[in-house]
Design an enzyme around this catalytic site. Sequence first.
Site, PDB file in Angstrom:
ATOM      1  N   SER A  63     -22.603   6.462  25.233  1.00  0.00           N
ATOM      2  CA  SER A  63     -22.467   5.316  26.123  1.00  0.00           C
ATOM      3  C   SER A  63     -21.225   4.505  25.763  1.00  0.00           C
ATOM      4  CB  SER A  63     -23.741   4.468  26.063  1.00  0.00           C
ATOM      5  OG  SER A  63     -23.757   3.485  27.063  1.00  0.00           O
ATOM      6  N   ASP A 121     -27.344  10.340  35.561  1.00  0.00           N
ATOM      7  CA  ASP A 121     -26.932   9.098  34.901  1.00  0.00           C
ATOM      8  C   ASP A 121     -26.676   8.015  35.952  1.00  0.00           C
ATOM      9  OD1 ASP A 121     -25.806   7.071  33.362  1.00  0.00           O
ATOM     10  OD2 ASP A 121     -24.616   8.456  32.146  1.00  0.00           O
ATOM     11  N   HIS A 162     -28.750   9.076  31.408  1.00  0.00           N
ATOM     12  CA  HIS A 162     -27.826   8.404  30.496  1.00  0.00           C
ATOM     13  C   HIS A 162     -28.334   8.435  29.053  1.00  0.00           C
ATOM     14  CE1 HIS A 162     -24.617   5.625  29.424  1.00  0.00           C
ATOM     15  NE2 HIS A 162     -25.505   4.863  28.793  1.00  0.00           N
TER      16      HIS A 162
END
Length: 315
Positions: A184, A230, A262
């Site tokens: 991330s 995601d 994600h």
Amino acid sequence: MKLFARRSVTAPIPEAPQRHRHRRRRFGVLTVPLAGVVAIVGFAALLSPGASAVGNPYERGPAPTAARIEAASGPYAVSRASVPSFSVTGFGGGTIYYPSTTEEGTFGAVAISPGYTARQSSIAWLGPRLASQGFVVFTIDTHTTYDQPASRGRQLLAALDYLTQRSSVRGRVDATRLGVMGHSMGGGGTLEAAKSRPSLKAAIPLTGWNLDKTWPELRTPTLVVGADGDTIAPVSSHSEPFYQSLPSSLDRAYLELNGATHLTPNLSNTTIAKYSIAWLKRFIDDDTRYEQFLCPLPRPSLAIREYRGNCPHTS
């Protein structure tokens, strides 16, 4: 976790002194078979887990197979060392995972950053998984869980500097063979670190997030990993533009996970592990034995939505 290392023993081959040549002729029937046994033992040692190819001093571990790099643990037993935040500057501490053996010399290393609001525990599974394949791995905490990509990139580099210069395992690390990974915002930080330090050998952003979408200045072989489901860092606005903006002359690849989100990199994942190991081995260790998993390009499957890249690799 306790893993078991494989050891190799190479039998020494003595050289007979010149003055005993008459003895060797006399007992030639016995010494020829013995020499054959020694030669076989020596050849077997070359094929053992610890043997390195003569042409590549950085090669570590046995010849790879899909089963070996997909396994939950590799051929090396793994030790770990905790690094408290108060003992370091420039990042928030972390955990070092490393091969227990010292018989093969130094290993390449990789620092890994967690994502937004997350701590090192969210990417801890990568520590022993990668270390058991022959890397020193540093999963880090950041100053705060809200640090942005640029800050996380600086912290990844600070962690590598600590690892190679001050850590208790610095003697096990080859400071010229380093890489970065992150999830991330840690993935966005991975790109920032590679931009700031072109000498890095490999970069792997995992479902990365960054407001900067273009990275034409990168000179580090980069594997961009995205997830088809995601919704936090959609591939159409993050991973795909990251990959497409990399120089076409760079060793680069784009892996889009199938049926993933994600947060998929926060859990043990065979596909992420397999291609991360192959990428790190290929570019940190310059181990062309792992080229087979990257070229020809992997095809879509239940685990892979899409894979793009340049083949063969040039580095």
